[in-house]
Design a protein around this motif. Structure first.
Motif, PDB file in Angstrom:
ATOM      1  N   SER A  29       0.806  -1.231   0.000  1.00  0.00           N
ATOM      2  CA  SER A  29       0.000   0.000   0.000  1.00  0.00           C
ATOM      3  C   SER A  29       0.834   1.274   0.000  1.00  0.00           C
ATOM      4  O   SER A  29       0.691   2.131   0.866  1.00  0.00           O
ATOM      5  CB  SER A  29      -0.963  -0.005   1.186  1.00  0.00           C
ATOM      6  N   ILE A  30       1.678   1.426  -0.997  1.00  0.00           N
ATOM      7  CA  ILE A  30       2.504   2.624  -1.149  1.00  0.00           C
ATOM      8  C   ILE A  30       1.757   3.621  -2.030  1.00  0.00           C
ATOM      9  O   ILE A  30       1.243   3.269  -3.088  1.00  0.00           O
ATOM     10  CB  ILE A  30       3.856   2.268  -1.806  1.00  0.00           C
ATOM     11  N   THR A  31       1.698   4.872  -1.592  1.00  0.00           N
ATOM     12  CA  THR A  31       1.110   5.939  -2.385  1.00  0.00           C
ATOM     13  C   THR A  31       2.242   6.729  -3.037  1.00  0.00           C
ATOM     14  O   THR A  31       3.143   7.209  -2.354  1.00  0.00           O
ATOM     15  CB  THR A  31       0.267   6.874  -1.498  1.00  0.00           C
ATOM     16  N   ILE A  32       2.185   6.866  -4.345  1.00  0.00           N
ATOM     17  CA  ILE A  32       3.237   7.532  -5.111  1.00  0.00           C
ATOM     18  C   ILE A  32       2.994   9.036  -5.133  1.00  0.00           C
ATOM     19  O   ILE A  32       1.898   9.493  -5.442  1.00  0.00           O
ATOM     20  CB  ILE A  32       3.280   6.996  -6.552  1.00  0.00           C
ATOM     21  N   GLU A  33       4.030   9.796  -4.836  1.00  0.00           N
ATOM     22  CA  GLU A  33       3.947  11.254  -4.896  1.00  0.00           C
ATOM     23  C   GLU A  33       4.494  11.779  -6.219  1.00  0.00           C
ATOM     24  O   GLU A  33       3.889  12.630  -6.851  1.00  0.00           O
ATOM     25  CB  GLU A  33       4.717  11.864  -3.720  1.00  0.00           C
ATOM     26  N   THR A  34       5.656  11.291  -6.641  1.00  0.00           N
ATOM     27  CA  THR A  34       6.242  11.679  -7.934  1.00  0.00           C
ATOM     28  C   THR A  34       6.924  10.467  -8.561  1.00  0.00           C
ATOM     29  O   THR A  34       7.325   9.529  -7.865  1.00  0.00           O
ATOM     30  CB  THR A  34       7.297  12.800  -7.805  1.00  0.00           C
ATOM     31  N   ILE A  35       7.075  10.518  -9.891  1.00  0.00           N
ATOM     32  CA  ILE A  35       7.785   9.481 -10.650  1.00  0.00           C
ATOM     33  C   ILE A  35       8.751  10.176 -11.586  1.00  0.00           C
ATOM     34  O   ILE A  35       8.399  11.168 -12.232  1.00  0.00           O
ATOM     35  CB  ILE A  35       6.821   8.636 -11.503  1.00  0.00           C
ATOM     36  N   SER A  36       9.972   9.653 -11.671  1.00  0.00           N
ATOM     37  CA  SER A  36      10.918  10.174 -12.657  1.00  0.00           C
ATOM     38  C   SER A  36      11.653   9.005 -13.304  1.00  0.00           C
ATOM     39  O   SER A  36      11.903   7.980 -12.675  1.00  0.00           O
ATOM     40  CB  SER A  36      11.909  11.142 -12.011  1.00  0.00           C
ATOM     41  N   ASP A  37      11.968   9.186 -14.573  1.00  0.00           N
ATOM     42  CA  ASP A  37      12.707   8.194 -15.350  1.00  0.00           C
ATOM     43  C   ASP A  37      13.952   8.895 -15.856  1.00  0.00           C
ATOM     44  O   ASP A  37      13.852   9.920 -16.540  1.00  0.00           O
ATOM     45  CB  ASP A  37      11.835   7.698 -16.511  1.00  0.00           C
ATOM     46  N   SER A  38      15.126   8.395 -15.488  1.00  0.00           N
ATOM     47  CA  SER A  38      16.359   9.064 -15.889  1.00  0.00           C
ATOM     48  C   SER A  38      17.453   8.059 -16.203  1.00  0.00           C
ATOM     49  O   SER A  38      17.254   6.849 -16.087  1.00  0.00           O
ATOM     50  CB  SER A  38      16.812  10.045 -14.804  1.00  0.00           C
ATOM     51  N   ASP A  39      18.600   8.571 -16.597  1.00  0.00           N
ATOM     52  CA  ASP A  39      19.748   7.737 -16.929  1.00  0.00           C
ATOM     53  C   ASP A  39      20.895   8.087 -15.984  1.00  0.00           C
ATOM     54  O   ASP A  39      21.676   8.994 -16.244  1.00  0.00           O
ATOM     55  CB  ASP A  39      20.155   7.962 -18.380  1.00  0.00           C
ATOM     56  N   ILE A  40      20.957   7.386 -14.881  1.00  0.00           N
ATOM     57  CA  ILE A  40      22.040   7.553 -13.907  1.00  0.00           C
ATOM     58  C   ILE A  40      22.778   6.223 -13.883  1.00  0.00           C
ATOM     59  O   ILE A  40      22.359   5.288 -13.217  1.00  0.00           O
ATOM     60  CB  ILE A  40      21.489   7.907 -12.512  1.00  0.00           C
ATOM     61  N   ASP A  41      23.849   6.128 -14.678  1.00  0.00           N
ATOM     62  CA  ASP A  41      24.556   4.855 -14.866  1.00  0.00           C
ATOM     63  C   ASP A  41      23.617   3.777 -15.382  1.00  0.00           C
ATOM     64  O   ASP A  41      23.636   2.644 -14.929  1.00  0.00           O
ATOM     65  CB  ASP A  41      25.227   4.391 -13.568  1.00  0.00           C
ATOM     66  N   GLY A  42      22.748   4.120 -16.312  1.00  0.00           N
ATOM     67  CA  GLY A  42      21.742   3.214 -16.866  1.00  0.00           C
ATOM     68  C   GLY A  42      20.355   3.713 -16.502  1.00  0.00           C
ATOM     69  O   GLY A  42      20.197   4.551 -15.615  1.00  0.00           O
ATOM     70  N   GLU A  43      19.351   3.212 -17.198  1.00  0.00           N
ATOM     71  CA  GLU A  43      17.991   3.680 -16.953  1.00  0.00           C
ATOM     72  C   GLU A  43      17.526   3.313 -15.553  1.00  0.00           C
ATOM     73  O   GLU A  43      17.720   2.188 -15.097  1.00  0.00           O
ATOM     74  CB  GLU A  43      17.025   3.090 -17.969  1.00  0.00           C
ATOM     75  N   VAL A  44      16.925   4.284 -14.882  1.00  0.00           N
ATOM     76  CA  VAL A  44      16.408   4.078 -13.538  1.00  0.00           C
ATOM     77  C   VAL A  44      15.101   4.848 -13.380  1.00  0.00           C
ATOM     78  O   VAL A  44      14.973   5.962 -13.870  1.00  0.00           O
ATOM     79  CB  VAL A  44      17.434   4.499 -12.455  1.00  0.00           C
ATOM     80  N   VAL A  45      14.133   4.209 -12.746  1.00  0.00           N
ATOM     81  CA  VAL A  45      12.869   4.860 -12.407  1.00  0.00           C
ATOM     82  C   VAL A  45      12.892   5.107 -10.912  1.00  0.00           C
ATOM     83  O   VAL A  45      13.143   4.191 -10.128  1.00  0.00           O
ATOM     84  CB  VAL A  45      11.661   3.982 -12.802  1.00  0.00           C
ATOM     85  N   GLN A  46      12.651   6.362 -10.534  1.00  0.00           N
ATOM     86  CA  GLN A  46      12.623   6.724  -9.123  1.00  0.00           C
ATOM     87  C   GLN A  46      11.218   7.203  -8.767  1.00  0.00           C
ATOM     88  O   GLN A  46      10.599   7.930  -9.521  1.00  0.00           O
ATOM     89  CB  GLN A  46      13.614   7.847  -8.832  1.00  0.00           C
ATOM     90  N   ILE A  47      10.746   6.748  -7.602  1.00  0.00           N
ATOM     91  CA  ILE A  47       9.464   7.239  -7.103  1.00  0.00           C
ATOM     92  C   ILE A  47       9.694   7.845  -5.719  1.00  0.00           C
ATOM     93  O   ILE A  47      10.505   7.342  -4.945  1.00  0.00           O
ATOM     94  CB  ILE A  47       8.391   6.133  -7.033  1.00  0.00           C
ATOM     95  N   THR A  48       9.012   8.935  -5.469  1.00  0.00           N
ATOM     96  CA  THR A  48       9.010   9.472  -4.116  1.00  0.00           C
ATOM     97  C   THR A  48       7.633   9.198  -3.529  1.00  0.00           C
ATOM     98  O   THR A  48       6.643   9.068  -4.254  1.00  0.00           O
ATOM     99  CB  THR A  48       9.314  10.987  -4.071  1.00  0.00           C
TER     100      THR A  48
END
Length: 113
Positions: A29-48
Motif C-alpha cells: 500500500s505505497i502511495t506515489i507522490e512523484t515518478i521520474s525516469d532518468s539515466d544515472i549509470d543506466g535507466e532508472v525509475v525513481q518514485i518518491t
C-alpha cells in the motif's frame, strides 16, 4: 557441556548473521507522490512517496525508491504511471540493498485494486 557451549556459540552466530542480513520483501500500500525516469549509470525509475520509507539498508536517500532492473523497468514504469494517474496504491518488492541513486532498490511492482 562442550556440546552445549558449541550449540550456544552456533546459535549466537546464527542470530548475529540474521540481524546483519538486510531484509527484502514486499511493502504494501505505497502511495506515489512523484515518478521520474532518468539515466544515472543506466535507466532508472525513481518514485518518491509521502510516507516513511522502509529503508532497512540505511540508504542515503530516504525520500523514495528506485528500480533499475532492465528486465522489468519498463513494465514497472507503466504500472507506476497507472497507479499515479488513477490514485491507486502499489505494492513494491525491496531487494534489501541500495540503488546507485542512494534510494532503496526495488525489483518488483504490483498495482493494488
Amino acid at each position: 557441556m562442550k556440546t552445549f557451549v558449541a550449540l550456544m556459540v552456533m546459535s549466537a552466530v546464527f542470530a548475529f548473521t540474521q540481524a546483519v542480513a538486510l531484509p527484502s520483501g514486499w511493502i504494501r500500500s505505497i502511495t506515489i507522490e512523484t515518478i521520474s525516469d532518468s539515466d544515472i549509470d543506466g535507466e532508472v525509475v525513481q518514485i518518491t512517496v509521502n510516507e516513511v520509507v522502509d529503508n532497512p539498508a540505511h540508504c542515503a536517500d530516504s525520500t523514495g525508491y528506485a528500480i533499475r532492473d532492465p528486465n522489468t523497468v519498463r513494465g514497472s514504469l507503466a504500472l507506476l504511471m497507472s497507479a499515479f494517474v488513477t490514485g491507486k496504491q502499489v505494492d513494491i518488492f525491496l531487494t534489501g540493498g541500495c540503488d546507485k541513486t542512494g534510494m532503496p532498490a526495488l525489483s518488483g511492482v504490483t498495482l493494488r485494486k
